[in-house]
Write a protein that holds these residues in place. Sequence first.
Motif, PDB file in Angstrom:
ATOM      1  N   PHE A 108       0.651  -1.350  -0.336  1.00 38.58           N
ATOM      2  CA  PHE A 108       0.357   0.035  -0.042  1.00 38.58           C
ATOM      3  C   PHE A 108       1.030   1.050   0.235  1.00 38.58           C
ATOM      4  CE2 PHE A 108      -4.900  -1.163   1.501  1.00 38.58           C
ATOM      5  CZ  PHE A 108      -4.351  -2.475   1.136  1.00 38.58           C
ATOM      6  N   LYS A 109       0.402   2.157  -0.635  1.00 41.16           N
ATOM      7  CA  LYS A 109       1.043   3.775  -0.423  1.00 41.16           C
ATOM      8  C   LYS A 109       0.781   4.575   0.695  1.00 41.16           C
ATOM      9  CE  LYS A 109       0.723   6.026  -4.579  1.00 41.16           C
ATOM     10  NZ  LYS A 109       0.167   6.528  -5.169  1.00 41.16           N
ATOM     11  N   VAL A 110       1.600   5.092   0.898  1.00 39.59           N
ATOM     12  CA  VAL A 110       1.239   5.758   2.277  1.00 39.59           C
ATOM     13  C   VAL A 110       1.210   7.272   2.306  1.00 39.59           C
ATOM     14  CG1 VAL A 110       2.640   5.997   4.905  1.00 39.59           C
ATOM     15  CG2 VAL A 110       2.887   3.783   3.715  1.00 39.59           C
ATOM     16  N   VAL A 111       0.091   7.533   2.489  1.00 37.11           N
ATOM     17  CA  VAL A 111       0.230   8.771   1.930  1.00 37.11           C
ATOM     18  C   VAL A 111      -0.623  10.146   4.101  1.00 37.11           C
ATOM     19  CG1 VAL A 111      -2.131  10.200   1.116  1.00 37.11           C
ATOM     20  CG2 VAL A 111      -1.601   8.276  -0.216  1.00 37.11           C
ATOM     21  N   ASP A 112       0.230  10.526   3.780  1.00 41.01           N
ATOM     22  CA  ASP A 112       0.642  11.889   5.100  1.00 41.01           C
ATOM     23  C   ASP A 112      -0.752  12.917   4.504  1.00 41.01           C
ATOM     24  OD1 ASP A 112       1.560  12.500   7.572  1.00 41.01           O
ATOM     25  OD2 ASP A 112       2.456  14.199   6.510  1.00 41.01           O
ATOM     26  N   LEU A 118       4.026   8.505   0.440  1.00 41.49           N
ATOM     27  CA  LEU A 118       5.423   9.242   0.388  1.00 41.49           C
ATOM     28  C   LEU A 118       6.029   7.503   0.082  1.00 41.49           C
ATOM     29  CD1 LEU A 118       4.873   9.797   4.496  1.00 41.49           C
ATOM     30  CD2 LEU A 118       5.822  11.668   2.394  1.00 41.49           C
ATOM     31  N   GLY A 119       6.169   7.007   0.281  1.00 40.37           N
ATOM     32  CA  GLY A 119       6.459   5.356   0.265  1.00 40.37           C
ATOM     33  C   GLY A 119       5.755   4.343   0.280  1.00 40.37           C
ATOM     34  N   THR A 120       6.105   3.310   0.035  1.00 46.16           N
ATOM     35  CA  THR A 120       5.080   2.123  -0.558  1.00 46.16           C
ATOM     36  C   THR A 120       5.577   1.234   0.974  1.00 46.16           C
ATOM     37  OG1 THR A 120       5.191   1.765  -2.077  1.00 46.16           O
ATOM     38  CG2 THR A 120       4.617  -0.331  -1.505  1.00 46.16           C
ATOM     39  N   VAL A 121       4.231   0.629   1.783  1.00 49.47           N
ATOM     40  CA  VAL A 121       4.951  -0.664   2.677  1.00 49.47           C
ATOM     41  C   VAL A 121       5.302  -1.584   2.792  1.00 49.47           C
ATOM     42  CG1 VAL A 121       3.165  -1.397   4.792  1.00 49.47           C
ATOM     43  CG2 VAL A 121       2.659   0.537   4.365  1.00 49.47           C
ATOM     44  N   ASP A 148      -3.506   4.626  17.173  1.00 51.40           N
ATOM     45  CA  ASP A 148      -4.842   5.017  16.024  1.00 51.40           C
ATOM     46  C   ASP A 148      -4.568   6.322  15.791  1.00 51.40           C
ATOM     47  OD1 ASP A 148      -6.098   2.450  16.567  1.00 51.40           O
ATOM     48  OD2 ASP A 148      -6.531   3.495  18.411  1.00 51.40           O
ATOM     49  N   ASP A 149      -3.224   7.275  16.588  1.00 57.51           N
ATOM     50  CA  ASP A 149      -3.203   8.504  16.720  1.00 57.51           C
ATOM     51  C   ASP A 149      -1.964   8.449  15.462  1.00 57.51           C
ATOM     52  OD1 ASP A 149      -4.934  10.238  18.515  1.00 57.51           O
ATOM     53  OD2 ASP A 149      -2.913   9.546  20.365  1.00 57.51           O
ATOM     54  N   ILE A 150      -2.133   7.864  14.587  1.00 57.50           N
ATOM     55  CA  ILE A 150      -0.451   7.848  13.314  1.00 57.50           C
ATOM     56  C   ILE A 150      -1.318   7.860  12.587  1.00 57.50           C
ATOM     57  CG2 ILE A 150       1.995   7.431  12.813  1.00 57.50           C
ATOM     58  CD1 ILE A 150       2.753   7.325  15.861  1.00 57.50           C
ATOM     59  N   VAL A 151      -1.779   6.381  12.480  1.00 62.97           N
ATOM     60  CA  VAL A 151      -2.331   5.435  11.131  1.00 62.97           C
ATOM     61  C   VAL A 151      -4.074   5.428  11.323  1.00 62.97           C
ATOM     62  CG1 VAL A 151      -3.446   3.133  10.744  1.00 62.97           C
ATOM     63  CG2 VAL A 151      -0.571   3.494  11.164  1.00 62.97           C
ATOM     64  N   LEU A 152      -4.227   6.276   9.858  1.00 66.31           N
ATOM     65  CA  LEU A 152      -6.010   7.276  10.341  1.00 66.31           C
ATOM     66  C   LEU A 152      -6.813   5.996  10.080  1.00 66.31           C
ATOM     67  CD1 LEU A 152      -5.075  11.096   9.403  1.00 66.31           C
ATOM     68  CD2 LEU A 152      -4.845   9.929  11.330  1.00 66.31           C
ATOM     69  N   ARG A 153      -6.190   5.607   8.955  1.00 67.37           N
ATOM     70  CA  ARG A 153      -7.575   4.986   8.187  1.00 67.37           C
ATOM     71  C   ARG A 153      -6.471   3.673   6.916  1.00 67.37           C
ATOM     72  NH1 ARG A 153      -8.151   9.678   5.428  1.00 67.37           N
ATOM     73  NH2 ARG A 153      -8.757   9.484   3.114  1.00 67.37           N
ATOM     74  N   GLU A 157      -9.737   0.199  -1.978  1.00 69.90           N
ATOM     75  CA  GLU A 157      -9.722   0.421  -3.367  1.00 69.90           C
ATOM     76  C   GLU A 157      -8.715   1.846  -3.581  1.00 69.90           C
ATOM     77  OE1 GLU A 157     -13.467   3.121  -5.755  1.00 69.90           O
ATOM     78  OE2 GLU A 157     -13.702   1.058  -3.690  1.00 69.90           O
ATOM     79  N   GLN A 158      -8.236   2.527  -3.500  1.00 71.83           N
ATOM     80  CA  GLN A 158      -7.086   2.762  -3.528  1.00 71.83           C
ATOM     81  C   GLN A 158      -5.581   1.856  -3.343  1.00 71.83           C
ATOM     82  OE1 GLN A 158      -7.309   5.437  -6.181  1.00 71.83           O
ATOM     83  NE2 GLN A 158      -9.806   4.710  -6.056  1.00 71.83           N
ATOM     84  N   LYS A 159      -5.950   1.535  -2.389  1.00 70.68           N
ATOM     85  CA  LYS A 159      -4.641   0.632  -1.939  1.00 70.68           C
ATOM     86  C   LYS A 159      -3.592   1.918  -0.434  1.00 70.68           C
ATOM     87  CE  LYS A 159      -4.398  -3.305  -4.839  1.00 70.68           C
ATOM     88  NZ  LYS A 159      -4.193  -4.097  -3.848  1.00 70.68           N
ATOM     89  N   ASN A 160      -4.482   2.361  -0.362  1.00 72.90           N
ATOM     90  CA  ASN A 160      -3.460   3.892   0.373  1.00 72.90           C
ATOM     91  C   ASN A 160      -3.866   3.445   2.437  1.00 72.90           C
ATOM     92  OD1 ASN A 160      -2.773   5.043  -2.145  1.00 72.90           O
ATOM     93  ND2 ASN A 160      -4.935   6.781  -1.908  1.00 72.90           N
ATOM     94  N   LEU A 161      -2.569   3.805   2.711  1.00 74.98           N
ATOM     95  CA  LEU A 161      -2.706   3.664   3.728  1.00 74.98           C
ATOM     96  C   LEU A 161      -2.259   5.673   4.309  1.00 74.98           C
ATOM     97  CD1 LEU A 161      -2.595   2.089   6.651  1.00 74.98           C
ATOM     98  CD2 LEU A 161      -0.157   1.627   6.562  1.00 74.98           C
TER      99      LEU A 161
END
Length: 189
Positions: A108-112, A118-121, A148-153, A157-161
Amino acid sequence: MQYNDCFQLGHITRTHGTRGEVVIFLDVDFPEDYDELDSVFVEIKGQLVPYFIKNINVQKGSKAIVKFEDINSIEAAMPLINCALFLPEETLDELDGSQFYYHEIIGFKVVDEKLGALGTVTTVYTMSTQDLIAMSYNGNEVLIPVNDDIVLRVDREQKNLHVALPEGLLEVYTEETTTPEDGQEDEQE
């Protein structure tokens, strides 16, 4: 059964007794949910081999004592030590929102929320103190605490974290460290 269709449940750690029972480590959040398993896939020489469970006794600390059908001696159980155990992904409950299974976010793509993509898991490390998501970012491995405060959702479908990284976290992994020049030694008193 293919690896892509499965998740790793745990692994066999040792034999138990003389009648072919084995001790397994259940690498899951709720080991008690697996107290009625009928079968598992055991990874043997790169292949997933089905094994039927005659009896399972889930213990404290993510361990279980398992008796497989047709494994009736310590000699028959010995080759199974350190083998990984798998189950089909279809046996997992479907999660939504901020909940996810670690194996499903690999790639998944990591989206801040402030910095964007940013990058990929690459993997998830499960530690006794805190689990960490490893992200490949500009050639560096960045470890993101599972919180929970850092990893939001998760957007499956878009393969985003989606995350809200703490200020300065990326810099910890990307700033070059300075070392003494060759030939110089630290002075010790």
